[in-house]
Motif scaffolding. Structure first.
Motif, PDB file in Angstrom:
ATOM      1  N   VAL A   1       0.859  -1.185   0.000  1.00 37.23           N
ATOM      2  CA  VAL A   1       0.000   0.000   0.000  1.00 37.23           C
ATOM      3  C   VAL A   1       0.895   1.234   0.000  1.00 37.23           C
ATOM      4  O   VAL A   1       2.070   1.172   0.354  1.00 37.23           O
ATOM      5  N   VAL A   2       0.337   2.357  -0.430  1.00 37.16           N
ATOM      6  CA  VAL A   2       1.047   3.629  -0.415  1.00 37.16           C
ATOM      7  C   VAL A   2       0.499   4.472   0.726  1.00 37.16           C
ATOM      8  O   VAL A   2      -0.717   4.642   0.858  1.00 37.16           O
ATOM      9  N   ALA A   3       1.410   4.981   1.574  1.00 38.10           N
ATOM     10  CA  ALA A   3       1.009   5.807   2.708  1.00 38.10           C
ATOM     11  C   ALA A   3       1.569   7.214   2.547  1.00 38.10           C
ATOM     12  O   ALA A   3       2.656   7.403   1.996  1.00 38.10           O
TER      13      ALA A   3
ATOM     14  N   ARG B   1      -2.103   8.333   6.164  1.00 35.83           N
ATOM     15  CA  ARG B   1      -3.210   7.870   5.326  1.00 35.83           C
ATOM     16  C   ARG B   1      -2.650   6.874   4.332  1.00 35.83           C
ATOM     17  O   ARG B   1      -1.617   7.121   3.706  1.00 35.83           O
ATOM     18  N   ALA B   2      -3.335   5.753   4.185  1.00 37.75           N
ATOM     19  CA  ALA B   2      -2.855   4.711   3.284  1.00 37.75           C
ATOM     20  C   ALA B   2      -3.966   4.270   2.354  1.00 37.75           C
ATOM     21  O   ALA B   2      -5.160   4.387   2.673  1.00 37.75           O
ATOM     22  N   THR B   3      -3.562   3.780   1.186  1.00 36.59           N
ATOM     23  CA  THR B   3      -4.536   3.188   0.281  1.00 36.59           C
ATOM     24  C   THR B   3      -5.207   2.011   0.993  1.00 36.59           C
ATOM     25  O   THR B   3      -4.637   1.401   1.888  1.00 36.59           O
ATOM     26  N   GLY B   4      -6.426   1.688   0.605  1.00 35.02           N
ATOM     27  CA  GLY B   4      -7.231   0.716   1.317  1.00 35.02           C
ATOM     28  C   GLY B   4      -6.674  -0.691   1.293  1.00 35.02           C
ATOM     29  O   GLY B   4      -5.860  -1.042   0.429  1.00 35.02           O
ATOM     30  N   PRO B   5      -7.112  -1.519   2.240  1.00 39.03           N
ATOM     31  CA  PRO B   5      -6.596  -2.895   2.332  1.00 39.03           C
ATOM     32  C   PRO B   5      -6.922  -3.764   1.137  1.00 39.03           C
ATOM     33  O   PRO B   5      -6.224  -4.739   0.867  1.00 39.03           O
ATOM     34  N   SER B   6      -7.958  -3.419   0.411  1.00 40.52           N
ATOM     35  CA  SER B   6      -8.322  -4.222  -0.761  1.00 40.52           C
ATOM     36  C   SER B   6      -7.669  -3.710  -2.038  1.00 40.52           C
ATOM     37  O   SER B   6      -7.836  -4.299  -3.099  1.00 40.52           O
ATOM     38  N   SER B   7      -6.924  -2.614  -1.933  1.00 44.11           N
ATOM     39  CA  SER B   7      -6.258  -2.077  -3.109  1.00 44.11           C
ATOM     40  C   SER B   7      -5.012  -2.890  -3.428  1.00 44.11           C
ATOM     41  O   SER B   7      -4.499  -3.619  -2.594  1.00 44.11           O
ATOM     42  N   SER B   8      -4.516  -2.755  -4.630  1.00 47.33           N
ATOM     43  CA  SER B   8      -3.302  -3.448  -5.037  1.00 47.33           C
ATOM     44  C   SER B   8      -2.537  -2.568  -6.003  1.00 47.33           C
ATOM     45  O   SER B   8      -3.100  -1.677  -6.631  1.00 47.33           O
ATOM     46  N   MET B   9      -1.229  -2.814  -6.092  1.00 44.74           N
ATOM     47  CA  MET B   9      -0.378  -2.040  -6.993  1.00 44.74           C
ATOM     48  C   MET B   9       0.386  -2.982  -7.902  1.00 44.74           C
ATOM     49  O   MET B   9       0.751  -4.086  -7.496  1.00 44.74           O
ATOM     50  N   LYS B  10       0.644  -2.502  -9.089  1.00 50.17           N
ATOM     51  CA  LYS B  10       1.486  -3.253 -10.021  1.00 50.17           C
ATOM     52  C   LYS B  10       2.912  -2.724  -9.926  1.00 50.17           C
ATOM     53  O   LYS B  10       3.166  -1.678  -9.344  1.00 50.17           O
ATOM     54  N   LEU B  11       3.840  -3.464 -10.492  1.00 46.56           N
ATOM     55  CA  LEU B  11       5.251  -3.162 -10.319  1.00 46.56           C
ATOM     56  C   LEU B  11       5.604  -1.745 -10.753  1.00 46.56           C
ATOM     57  O   LEU B  11       6.330  -1.035 -10.044  1.00 46.56           O
ATOM     58  N   HIS B  12       5.103  -1.293 -11.907  1.00 46.29           N
ATOM     59  CA  HIS B  12       5.462   0.046 -12.371  1.00 46.29           C
ATOM     60  C   HIS B  12       4.905   1.126 -11.447  1.00 46.29           C
ATOM     61  O   HIS B  12       5.523   2.180 -11.262  1.00 46.29           O
TER      62      HIS B  12
ATOM     63  N   GLN C   1       6.052  10.061   0.415  1.00 47.47           N
ATOM     64  CA  GLN C   1       5.219   8.867   0.410  1.00 47.47           C
ATOM     65  C   GLN C   1       6.056   7.680   0.867  1.00 47.47           C
ATOM     66  O   GLN C   1       7.280   7.735   0.858  1.00 47.47           O
ATOM     67  N   ALA C   2       5.372   6.628   1.279  1.00 48.94           N
ATOM     68  CA  ALA C   2       6.074   5.400   1.663  1.00 48.94           C
ATOM     69  C   ALA C   2       5.322   4.215   1.105  1.00 48.94           C
ATOM     70  O   ALA C   2       4.090   4.152   1.184  1.00 48.94           O
ATOM     71  N   VAL C   3       6.057   3.288   0.524  1.00 46.90           N
ATOM     72  CA  VAL C   3       5.483   2.022   0.079  1.00 46.90           C
ATOM     73  C   VAL C   3       5.677   1.025   1.221  1.00 46.90           C
ATOM     74  O   VAL C   3       6.805   0.765   1.633  1.00 46.90           O
TER      75      VAL C   3
ATOM     76  N   ARG D   1       1.374  -4.499   2.922  1.00 46.55           N
ATOM     77  CA  ARG D   1      -0.021  -4.365   3.333  1.00 46.55           C
ATOM     78  C   ARG D   1      -0.247  -4.826   4.770  1.00 46.55           C
ATOM     79  O   ARG D   1      -0.979  -4.191   5.541  1.00 46.55           O
ATOM     80  N   GLU D   2       0.444  -5.926   5.163  1.00 53.27           N
ATOM     81  CA  GLU D   2       0.215  -6.446   6.521  1.00 53.27           C
ATOM     82  C   GLU D   2       0.790  -5.543   7.596  1.00 53.27           C
ATOM     83  O   GLU D   2       0.398  -5.621   8.761  1.00 53.27           O
ATOM     84  N   ALA D   3       1.737  -4.633   7.223  1.00 53.17           N
ATOM     85  CA  ALA D   3       2.282  -3.701   8.198  1.00 53.17           C
ATOM     86  C   ALA D   3       1.272  -2.619   8.549  1.00 53.17           C
ATOM     87  O   ALA D   3       1.270  -2.091   9.664  1.00 53.17           O
ATOM     88  N   VAL D   4       0.399  -2.301   7.603  1.00 52.14           N
ATOM     89  CA  VAL D   4      -0.619  -1.275   7.832  1.00 52.14           C
ATOM     90  C   VAL D   4      -1.937  -1.902   8.259  1.00 52.14           C
ATOM     91  O   VAL D   4      -2.661  -1.357   9.102  1.00 52.14           O
TER      92      VAL D   4
END
Length: 265
Positions: free
Chosen positions: A36-38, A76-87, A98-100, A103-106
């Protein structure tokens, strides 16, 4: 009888070997990744009010007019059901604002968005109860006689525990301190609190220091175990004070007000 191996021409062999690697990269680039992105979130002055109601209300003990601010911090972080691709991950990785994060840390509990929201609200409630117990214990106040009501909407999780506790200590008069904790400063910080006053780590402190400085804080109380994380992206003009307990935090703020040396990261 030994079978005879057929030697491929070198360019062909390289092409054959590279094909699975390229396929792997293609899959990785398109597959959703568990991150997730925070970003720095809002801060709130626990000595102030929220939605027209005081954040801290004390009954059964004298309260004093406080100066300065004690600001709890959030991310603030993107939601738990969100996902990101490599790019997308690469785009966010090198940004200091920002911080990547895994997901389990947030969102360590997993579950649906609604379940995680409910869990965070329960953690906030438990944190507020621990803050009340720690503050009244520090002040030697009878919890049967002194009651504290904490009101802060739209915030979940346990990381405001330390600041809630300091706010209660600062509000209640008659603790023999001879003055308020802030000395008129804007103090920010983060950290969980237990009923015995122990301060615990929370995560995301690098982003929280940015939120604190953005909103005018000049001092930041950080769990000692997270000093290195807090220093990594420390905004200019923000002083870090490491703490392991409520007593550490109060003593450091008192020393700061007297112009004495305080611990640093």
């Amino acid at each position: 009888m030994l079978s005879r191996l057929t030697r491929l021409p070198r360019p062909t062999a390289l092409a054959v070997c590279a094909a699975p690697v390229l396929a792997l990269f293609a899959v990785a680039a398109l597959a959703p990744l568990p991150f997730v992105v925070a970003v720095p979130g809002p801060t709130a002055d626990v000595l102030g009010s929220d939605q027209g109601k005081p954040v801290i209300t004390v009954t059964g003990a004298p309260v004093r007019d406080t100066k300065g601010q004690l600001r709890m911090t959030t991310i603030r972080a993107t939601g738990p059901s969100s996902s990101m691709k490599l790019h997308e991950l690469v785009d966010h990785w090198f940004r200091s604002d920002q911080a990547v994060m895994p997901r389990e840390a947030v969102y360590p509990t997993g579950g649906s968005d609604k379940e995680i929201e409910q869990h965070n609200l329960e953690e906030m409630s438990q944190s507020q109860s621990a803050a009340e117990a720690a503050a009244l214990g520090y002040l030697h106040k009878d919890p049967k006689s002194v009651k504290v009501d904490l009101n802060l909407a739209d915030v979940g999780g346990p990381s405001a525990g330390l600041l809630f506790t300091l706010g209660i200590v600062d509000k209640i008069d008659g603790d023999g301190s001879g003055g308020d904790l802030t000395g008129g400063r804007s103090i920010a910080g983060t950290g969980t609190i237990s009923a015995d006053g122990t301060v615990g780590a929370v995560g995301g402190v690098g982003l929280k220091t940015q939120a604190a400085r953005r909103d005018g804080a000049t001092v930041f109380l950080v769990p000692k175990a997270e000093c290195s994380d807090a220093k990594s992206e420390l905004p200019e003009g923000l002083q870090l004070i490491p703490v392991t307990s409520l007593t550490d935090a109060v003593d450091a703020l008192r020393a700061l007000n007297r112009g004495e040396g305080v611990p640093s990261c």
